[in-house]
Design an enzyme around this catalytic site. Structure first.
Site, PDB file in Angstrom:
ATOM      1  N   HIS A   1     -34.195 -13.853  42.991  1.00 45.87           N
ATOM      2  CA  HIS A   1     -32.738 -13.903  42.847  1.00 45.87           C
ATOM      3  C   HIS A   1     -32.051 -12.854  43.715  1.00 45.87           C
ATOM      4  O   HIS A   1     -32.458 -11.690  43.767  1.00 45.87           O
ATOM      5  CB  HIS A   1     -32.313 -13.795  41.379  1.00 45.87           C
ATOM      6  CG  HIS A   1     -32.626 -12.513  40.676  1.00 45.87           C
ATOM      7  ND1 HIS A   1     -31.782 -11.418  40.706  1.00 45.87           N
ATOM      8  CD2 HIS A   1     -33.675 -12.151  39.889  1.00 45.87           C
ATOM      9  CE1 HIS A   1     -32.302 -10.448  39.968  1.00 45.87           C
ATOM     10  NE2 HIS A   1     -33.450 -10.856  39.468  1.00 45.87           N
TER      11      HIS A   1
ATOM     12  N   ASP B   1     -35.361  -5.217  41.703  1.00 46.51           N
ATOM     13  CA  ASP B   1     -34.807  -6.323  40.912  1.00 46.51           C
ATOM     14  C   ASP B   1     -33.540  -6.833  41.566  1.00 46.51           C
ATOM     15  O   ASP B   1     -32.451  -6.414  41.210  1.00 46.51           O
ATOM     16  CB  ASP B   1     -34.531  -5.839  39.484  1.00 46.51           C
ATOM     17  CG  ASP B   1     -34.141  -6.952  38.551  1.00 46.51           C
ATOM     18  OD1 ASP B   1     -34.471  -8.116  38.846  1.00 46.51           O
ATOM     19  OD2 ASP B   1     -33.496  -6.675  37.524  1.00 46.51           O
TER      20      ASP B   1
ATOM     21  N   GLU C   1     -28.940 -14.811  38.497  1.00 49.97           N
ATOM     22  CA  GLU C   1     -29.990 -14.714  37.477  1.00 49.97           C
ATOM     23  C   GLU C   1     -29.633 -13.693  36.413  1.00 49.97           C
ATOM     24  O   GLU C   1     -29.919 -13.888  35.231  1.00 49.97           O
ATOM     25  CB  GLU C   1     -31.327 -14.340  38.133  1.00 49.97           C
ATOM     26  CG  GLU C   1     -32.529 -14.389  37.191  1.00 49.97           C
ATOM     27  CD  GLU C   1     -32.774 -13.091  36.431  1.00 49.97           C
ATOM     28  OE1 GLU C   1     -33.550 -13.118  35.456  1.00 49.97           O
ATOM     29  OE2 GLU C   1     -32.185 -12.048  36.810  1.00 49.97           O
ATOM     30  N   GLU C   2     -28.990 -12.595  36.813  1.00 52.41           N
ATOM     31  CA  GLU C   2     -28.820 -11.465  35.904  1.00 52.41           C
ATOM     32  C   GLU C   2     -27.854 -11.737  34.745  1.00 52.41           C
ATOM     33  O   GLU C   2     -28.096 -11.284  33.628  1.00 52.41           O
ATOM     34  CB  GLU C   2     -28.339 -10.224  36.677  1.00 52.41           C
ATOM     35  CG  GLU C   2     -29.367  -9.648  37.645  1.00 52.41           C
ATOM     36  CD  GLU C   2     -30.580  -9.042  36.967  1.00 52.41           C
ATOM     37  OE1 GLU C   2     -30.709  -9.166  35.743  1.00 52.41           O
ATOM     38  OE2 GLU C   2     -31.404  -8.451  37.672  1.00 52.41           O
TER      39      GLU C   2
ATOM     40  N   ASP D   1     -40.081 -12.000  40.560  1.00 50.71           N
ATOM     41  CA  ASP D   1     -38.997 -11.255  39.907  1.00 50.71           C
ATOM     42  C   ASP D   1     -39.562 -10.207  38.952  1.00 50.71           C
ATOM     43  O   ASP D   1     -39.034  -9.997  37.868  1.00 50.71           O
ATOM     44  CB  ASP D   1     -38.064 -12.217  39.166  1.00 50.71           C
ATOM     45  CG  ASP D   1     -36.824 -11.519  38.615  1.00 50.71           C
ATOM     46  OD1 ASP D   1     -36.506 -10.412  39.099  1.00 50.71           O
ATOM     47  OD2 ASP D   1     -36.188 -12.073  37.696  1.00 50.71           O
TER      48      ASP D   1
ATOM     49  N   HIS E   1     -32.926  -2.340  36.112  1.00 51.28           N
ATOM     50  CA  HIS E   1     -31.539  -2.284  35.628  1.00 51.28           C
ATOM     51  C   HIS E   1     -30.967  -0.868  35.561  1.00 51.28           C
ATOM     52  O   HIS E   1     -30.049  -0.606  34.791  1.00 51.28           O
ATOM     53  CB  HIS E   1     -31.427  -2.931  34.241  1.00 51.28           C
ATOM     54  CG  HIS E   1     -31.674  -4.404  34.229  1.00 51.28           C
ATOM     55  ND1 HIS E   1     -31.557  -5.173  33.086  1.00 51.28           N
ATOM     56  CD2 HIS E   1     -32.034  -5.268  35.221  1.00 51.28           C
ATOM     57  CE1 HIS E   1     -31.838  -6.440  33.372  1.00 51.28           C
ATOM     58  NE2 HIS E   1     -32.133  -6.517  34.656  1.00 51.28           N
TER      59      HIS E   1
END
Length: 462
Positions: free
Chosen positions: A279, A291, A325-326, A353, A427
């Site tokens: 992503h 990420d 995606e997030e 991912d 994140h």
């Protein structure tokens, strides 16, 4: 005479298998040589992180990433490069959050970050008694009488008994994913959540929350150090501990964005597709390096390697940069929708991912034990020299997961690097290019290309 004919047939069959395996082994070596000696995914990741940076869906940077990755694949000379339009959420964090613990005469500032899709607090923030919970079931036990007007603090840490960190993440994730909405039902005024990591540091971990049909309330993640401090103060306090939270986030109207797609057209079965992707969007606290900058750049590298080697695939090989995606998953959903509309046949889809760490192998979603046994018998020895031969049953990825409903015959595959460090970074403000190892990233790209090659050459019906 009959015995001699059978023996000759067996010898011929064994010889053919050996020759095929030898051919595969030689070509996989070429793939890794290209990825490790002439690889370009590391330099491409540097550009994505340093020249574009965070890429939250709907943001200007996300649009820059779409334009750049499209041009990158065009410059590489992929057979087709195109965009798939998709409407995505547009959430903004706003000014930096503030939070502190009020325990007696103690006023302790803490590291925290608003959860994605959270609403803002009132302009002056919210201050209320905080209650510590370790499960969503405790909400039901306390009910409105115990929760209304308070700030709920979910403090369930990772279960350290799990070897795979992704499993620990999965079992702790409900408190962030649906915890704020669940607490809202009982009148909580805000929710704070322990960051989803084993690491003990002051980096708060953001991530999306989903209120469902419940009233949205402000929600934020505490760093693990802050969560430990708050828990200790609650445990030792003689009077109720309070918490102050101020967030400034907002949700704007949906924005137009795109999946970015590049292809090598198949020479024999062009309508049959092997997809490899990650992503393109990321959270806004950092550069989105692991990420999922590593995943998208590895996926582009798979096709670049084949182009560099002059490989002409039997089936169409497609690399996809999924958007959103997030905080919504709309890019993956749109990809599956369009695949069905275009009556495509997907042999397999691979998603990267889980970070750009040392490759260990792949997990295969929704298969049975016989499949795993047979695929190990066929391909384990070919991947073993690269220490990426762990072929197991397991999950695939949230973006390609949308293909389950539209392409039920496709085999969905997750690229599985070493998991031990991913959730230290995931994140957080620490997800930056400097925390990606060049060698590990390139090994992962080579591993993914090797599996795509094997699927292209032999199919994946085990």
């Amino acid at each position: 005479m009959k015995f001699k004919s059978i023996l000759a047939a067996l010898i011929f069959s064994a010889g053919s298998f050996t020759a095929s395996a030898q051919t595969d082994s030689v070509y996989i070596r070429k793939i890794f040589d290209e990825a490790l000696v002439k690889g370009e995914c590391y330099q491409n990741l540097h550009y994505l992180c340093k020249n574009i940076g965070q890429r939250l869906s709907g943001s200007a940077n996300a649009h820059k990433a779409v334009e750049w990755t499209k041009k990158l694949m065009e410059d590489y000379g992929f057979d087709k490069v195109y965009l798939q339009e998709v409407s995505v959420p547009h959430w903004e964090r706003g000014a930096k959050e503030q939070g502190y613990i009020l325990a007696g005469k103690t006023k302790l500032p803490v590291a925290l970050a608003a959860l994605g899709m959270s609403v803002a607090t009132p302009a002056n923030g919210v201050t209320a008694e905080v209650i510590e919970l370790h499960s969503l079931k405790q909400l039901d036990s306390l009910g409105e009488a115990g929760i209304k007007g308070k700030i709920v603090f979910f403090n369930r840490p990772f279960d350290e008994r799990f070897i795979e960190q992704g499993t620990a993440y999965g079992t702790a994730g409900d408190q962030r994913n649906i915890g704020p909405g669940a607490a809202s039902k009982y009148g909580a005024v805000a929710v704070i959540v322990r960051s989803l990591t084993s690491a003990q540091n002051d980096y708060p971990h953001t991530g999306a929350t989903n209120y469902g049909k419940n009233k949205p309330i402000p929600a934020a993640a505490l760093s693990t150090i802050a969560a430990n401090q708050l828990s200790e103060l609650i445990r030792n306090a003689k009077t109720p501990v309070k918490f102050f939270l101020k967030t400034n986030c907002r949700t704007l109207p949906d924005a137009v964005s795109y999946n970015v797609v590049g292809e090598l057209t198949g020479t024999e079965n062009a309508k049959q597709v092997i997809t490899v992707g990650g992503h393109l969007d990321s959270w806004d606290l950092a550069e989105g390096a692991h990420d999922d900058g590593t995943g998208v750049m590895q996926s582009v590298e798979v096709v670049r390697v084949f182009k560099a080697l002059g490989y002409r695939p039997k089936h169409t090989i497609r690399t996809v940069m999924f958007m959103n995606e997030e905080n919504g998953g709309r890019g993956g959903a749109k990809y599956a929708e369009l695949a069905a509309q275009n009556k495509e046949e997907h042999l397999a889809a691979i998603e990267s991912d889980e970070g750009g760490f040392t490759p260990r192998g792949f997990s295969f979603d929704g298969v049975n034990g016989a499949f795993i046994k047979n695929i190990n018998a066929a391909w384990k020895s070919l991947l073993e020299p690269y220490e990426a031969d762990r072929l197991v049953e397991g999950g695939s990825g949230s973006d390609i997961g949308h293909l389950r409903g539209t392409m039920p015959s496709a085999v969905l595959i997750g690229f599985r690097p070493d998991s031990q460090r991913y959730f230290d970074i995931h994140h957080t403000p620490n997800d930056v290019f400097e925390n990606v190892n060049k060698r590990e990233l390139e090994l992962g790209a080579g591993t993914m290309a090797a599996l795509v090659y094997l699927i292209d050459q032999h199919g994946i019906k085990f």
